[in-house]
Design a protein around this motif. Structure first.
Motif, PDB file in Angstrom:
ATOM      1  N   ALA A 231     -36.031  14.259 -41.354  1.00 12.20           N
ATOM      2  CA  ALA A 231     -35.728  13.012 -41.296  1.00 12.20           C
ATOM      3  C   ALA A 231     -35.315  12.385 -39.900  1.00 12.20           C
ATOM      4  O   ALA A 231     -35.724  11.310 -39.336  1.00 12.20           O
ATOM      5  N   LYS A 232     -34.623  13.175 -39.145  1.00  9.25           N
ATOM      6  CA  LYS A 232     -34.389  12.733 -37.889  1.00  9.25           C
ATOM      7  C   LYS A 232     -35.572  12.959 -36.913  1.00  9.25           C
ATOM      8  O   LYS A 232     -35.718  12.072 -35.840  1.00  9.25           O
ATOM      9  N   ARG A 233     -36.443  13.645 -37.167  1.00  6.25           N
ATOM     10  CA  ARG A 233     -37.640  13.802 -36.304  1.00  6.25           C
ATOM     11  C   ARG A 233     -38.542  12.631 -36.483  1.00  6.25           C
ATOM     12  O   ARG A 233     -39.050  12.130 -35.519  1.00  6.25           O
ATOM     13  N   VAL A 234     -38.785  12.276 -37.832  1.00  9.52           N
ATOM     14  CA  VAL A 234     -39.382  11.266 -38.197  1.00  9.52           C
ATOM     15  C   VAL A 234     -39.106  10.017 -37.547  1.00  9.52           C
ATOM     16  O   VAL A 234     -39.595   9.157 -37.098  1.00  9.52           O
ATOM     17  N   ASN A 235     -37.689   9.868 -37.694  1.00  8.41           N
ATOM     18  CA  ASN A 235     -37.172   8.608 -37.251  1.00  8.41           C
ATOM     19  C   ASN A 235     -37.189   8.466 -35.763  1.00  8.41           C
ATOM     20  O   ASN A 235     -37.426   7.169 -35.036  1.00  8.41           O
ATOM     21  N   PHE A 236     -37.051   9.534 -35.107  1.00  8.29           N
ATOM     22  CA  PHE A 236     -37.008   9.453 -33.368  1.00  8.29           C
ATOM     23  C   PHE A 236     -38.375   9.043 -33.038  1.00  8.29           C
ATOM     24  O   PHE A 236     -38.739   8.226 -32.264  1.00  8.29           O
ATOM     25  N   ILE A 237     -39.522   9.719 -33.664  1.00 11.06           N
ATOM     26  CA  ILE A 237     -40.952   9.254 -33.378  1.00 11.06           C
ATOM     27  C   ILE A 237     -41.362   7.649 -33.815  1.00 11.06           C
ATOM     28  O   ILE A 237     -41.982   6.939 -32.944  1.00 11.06           O
ATOM     29  N   ALA A 238     -40.578   7.573 -34.967  1.00 14.60           N
ATOM     30  CA  ALA A 238     -40.765   6.200 -35.572  1.00 14.60           C
ATOM     31  C   ALA A 238     -40.289   5.104 -34.499  1.00 14.60           C
ATOM     32  O   ALA A 238     -40.849   4.096 -34.212  1.00 14.60           O
ATOM     33  N   ALA A 239     -39.221   5.496 -34.069  1.00 16.40           N
ATOM     34  CA  ALA A 239     -38.430   4.515 -33.231  1.00 16.40           C
ATOM     35  C   ALA A 239     -39.253   4.186 -31.999  1.00 16.40           C
ATOM     36  O   ALA A 239     -39.349   3.189 -31.366  1.00 16.40           O
ATOM     37  N   GLY A 240     -39.907   5.372 -31.351  1.00 18.82           N
ATOM     38  CA  GLY A 240     -40.491   5.415 -30.329  1.00 18.82           C
ATOM     39  C   GLY A 240     -41.855   4.497 -30.325  1.00 18.82           C
ATOM     40  O   GLY A 240     -42.362   3.536 -29.427  1.00 18.82           O
ATOM     41  N   LEU A 241     -42.490   4.414 -31.417  1.00 18.02           N
ATOM     42  CA  LEU A 241     -43.759   3.502 -31.917  1.00 18.02           C
ATOM     43  C   LEU A 241     -43.156   2.165 -32.178  1.00 18.02           C
ATOM     44  O   LEU A 241     -43.922   1.062 -31.727  1.00 18.02           O
TER      45      LEU A 241
END
Length: 216
Positions: free
Chosen positions: A194-204
């Motif tokens: 979840a933390k990984r997905v959220n980090f990449i999503a925030a960058g997008l």
């Protein structure tokens, strides 16, 4: 005598003519039958081709997978996986790039954000770094990245001293990007995926994308 000879000659000519006519008609009938058979064969061939073409078209339509369908859903009720192909609590919505951006430009942006992920990890996850295992973004729109986490005592006791490896996958469609982030072993990931997905999503999202995250 002369009249008899003339009569026989006329009869012979009539017979020959009649024979020739019958022969000619026979030949014409044969040719007509041959042409008719050829036309029937062509019609049957055309029908077979038409059916084959239609069947191929239906097969293609049936097998043109959507981006989400190209990825595996998470196992039902999994606690260490998120996927755009899931239909339960493990589902993560696809990420959409701005409408004024082309698919090619979206791939460039996506790659930039993925490449910017810290090799040292973030928020105490993925401390073992990452590497691109499959890079086909420019061809098929697919990429898979291997992240390493759990490099401390937890890995020592529960994974033979080896880091836990998680797979992060993306598939770029015509309007959106489907994702899947999952652990290879275990049942719970303590929120790592979840933390990984959220980090990449925030960058997008910083790039103008509609990229929802998940509940950590």
């Amino acid at each position: 005598f002369f009249s008899e000879m003339l009569f026989l000659l006329i009869v012979s000519m009539i017979a020959s003519s009649s024979s020739f006519t019958m022969h000619g008609r026979s030949q014409l009938a044969i040719r007509f039958e041959q042409k008719r058979e050829m036309r029937l064969n062509m019609m049957q061939l055309d029908r077979r081709n038409f059916v084959a073409i239609c069947a191929a078209g239906l097969f293609t339509q049936a097998h043109v997978a959507s981006p989400a369908a190209a990825l595996e859903p998470c196992p039902k009720g999994a606690n260490n996986c998120w996927s755009s192909a899931s239909t339960d609590k493990t589902r993560v919505a696809a990420w959409r790039w701005p409408s004024d951006q082309s698919r090619a430009d979206a791939i460039v942006t996506l790659k930039q954000v993925l490449d910017s992920y810290p090799q040292a990890g973030q928020d105490n996850v993925d401390l073992g770094g990452w590497k691109v295992a499959v890079d086909e973004l420019g061809q098929s729109g697919y990429s898979r990245i291997e992240f390493k986490s759990g490099i401390g005592n937890f890995a020592k006791f529960f994974n033979g001293g080896k880091p836990f490896v998680d797979d992060f996958e993306v598939v770029v469609g015509e309007e959106s990007v489907s994702i899947r982030s999952s652990s290879r072993v275990g049942d719970s990931d303590f929120g790592v995926n979840a933390k990984r997905v959220n980090f990449i999503a925030a960058g997008l999202r910083d790039k103008g994308w509609a990229a929802p995250g998940v509940a950590a």
